[in-house]
Design a protein around this motif. Structure first.
Motif, PDB file in Angstrom:
ATOM      1  N   LEU A  92      69.486  36.418 -59.045  1.00 33.02           N
ATOM      2  CA  LEU A  92      68.232  37.147 -59.199  1.00 33.02           C
ATOM      3  C   LEU A  92      67.134  36.223 -59.708  1.00 33.02           C
ATOM      4  O   LEU A  92      65.996  36.253 -59.221  1.00 33.02           O
ATOM      5  N   ALA A  96      63.713  35.552 -57.628  1.00 37.78           N
ATOM      6  CA  ALA A  96      62.440  35.981 -58.220  1.00 37.78           C
ATOM      7  C   ALA A  96      61.527  34.804 -58.530  1.00 37.78           C
ATOM      8  O   ALA A  96      60.313  34.975 -58.632  1.00 37.78           O
ATOM      9  N   THR A  97      62.087  33.624 -58.670  1.00 40.65           N
ATOM     10  CA  THR A  97      61.280  32.434 -58.921  1.00 40.65           C
ATOM     11  C   THR A  97      60.756  31.841 -57.622  1.00 40.65           C
ATOM     12  O   THR A  97      59.649  31.322 -57.569  1.00 40.65           O
ATOM     13  N   LEU A  99      59.625  33.203 -54.817  1.00 36.46           N
ATOM     14  CA  LEU A  99      59.066  34.330 -54.066  1.00 36.46           C
ATOM     15  C   LEU A  99      58.527  33.936 -52.699  1.00 36.46           C
ATOM     16  O   LEU A  99      58.644  34.696 -51.740  1.00 36.46           O
ATOM     17  N   VAL A 106      63.293  38.986 -52.980  1.00 34.73           N
ATOM     18  CA  VAL A 106      64.386  39.598 -53.752  1.00 34.73           C
ATOM     19  C   VAL A 106      64.931  40.733 -52.887  1.00 34.73           C
ATOM     20  O   VAL A 106      64.460  41.859 -52.941  1.00 34.73           O
ATOM     21  N   TRP A 111      69.371  42.353 -55.436  1.00 30.72           N
ATOM     22  CA  TRP A 111      69.115  43.349 -56.483  1.00 30.72           C
ATOM     23  C   TRP A 111      70.367  44.183 -56.759  1.00 30.72           C
ATOM     24  O   TRP A 111      70.737  44.395 -57.913  1.00 30.72           O
ATOM     25  N   VAL A 127      64.561  40.453 -65.809  1.00 36.50           N
ATOM     26  CA  VAL A 127      63.327  40.264 -65.043  1.00 36.50           C
ATOM     27  C   VAL A 127      62.206  39.751 -65.946  1.00 36.50           C
ATOM     28  O   VAL A 127      61.443  38.854 -65.552  1.00 36.50           O
ATOM     29  N   ILE A 130      62.829  36.079 -66.643  1.00 37.40           N
ATOM     30  CA  ILE A 130      62.425  35.294 -65.470  1.00 37.40           C
ATOM     31  C   ILE A 130      60.906  35.127 -65.461  1.00 37.40           C
ATOM     32  O   ILE A 130      60.390  34.027 -65.277  1.00 37.40           O
ATOM     33  N   GLY A 131      60.188  36.216 -65.674  1.00 33.39           N
ATOM     34  CA  GLY A 131      58.724  36.179 -65.644  1.00 33.39           C
ATOM     35  C   GLY A 131      58.124  35.325 -66.754  1.00 33.39           C
ATOM     36  O   GLY A 131      57.223  34.508 -66.502  1.00 33.39           O
ATOM     37  N   ASN A 134      58.820  31.671 -66.057  1.00 32.83           N
ATOM     38  CA  ASN A 134      57.905  31.175 -65.025  1.00 32.83           C
ATOM     39  C   ASN A 134      56.513  30.940 -65.607  1.00 32.83           C
ATOM     40  O   ASN A 134      55.857  29.953 -65.265  1.00 32.83           O
TER      41      ASN A 134
END
Length: 151
Positions: A92, A96-97, A99, A106, A111, A127, A130-131, A134
């Motif tokens: 994941l 998600a990194t 994109l 994703v 998922w 999540v 991850i955000g 980033n």
């Protein structure tokens, strides 16, 4: 090597507090600390953020991640050192990194694999990790923060 400037969140201290609060919330989300640190490290590797890779490896080690797992997190698919839960979180994190790498960055399959191992609160924590990672990768890489400079 020299950084271009201090990390922007250090220059604008009002920005650092909510970032730290996000990290606190992430760690209260019910996900094993080692899993979160592996996610942070993998995202930072993908983004080429030397400061975050360095800090992430140190933090992961403090969380109890073994040296063999630290050394192979970039090749987690090909090593036996990771649990199915960790693999789902790392998959994941990579999707998600990255994109822009594919139209359905994703996918439902990615998922669903994560949702098999983590409940909604835990998924939210992953999540968010991850955000936030980033975000820090982009701040640090853009301003060329130096690995090890934060102590």
């Amino acid at each position: 090597m020299q950084s271009r400037m201090q990390n922007p969140a250090m220059i604008l201290p009002d920005a650092m507090k909510p970032i730290q609060e996000l990290f606190t919330a992430v760690h209260a989300g019910g996900v094993d600390g080692q899993t979160l640190e592996l996610v942070h490290l993998r995202v930072s590797q993908i983004n080429g953020c030397s400061a975050c890779v360095d800090a992430g490896a140190k933090t992961a080690r403090k969380a109890g991640v073994s040296d063999e797992r630290l050394a192979t997190v970039a090749a987690w698919r090909e090593t036996p050192y990771f649990t199915e839960e960790e693999r789902a979180a790392l998959e994941l994190a990579e999707a998600a990194t990255r994109l822009a790498d594919r139209a359905d960055a994703v996918s439902d399959e990615i998922w669903d694999r994560a949702a098999t191992h983590f409940d909604e609160k835990q998924l939210a924590a992953i999540v968010l990790m991850i955000g936030v990672t980033n975000l820090f990768n982009r701040l640090n890489a853009t301003t060329r923060q130096i690995a090890g400079a934060w102590g």
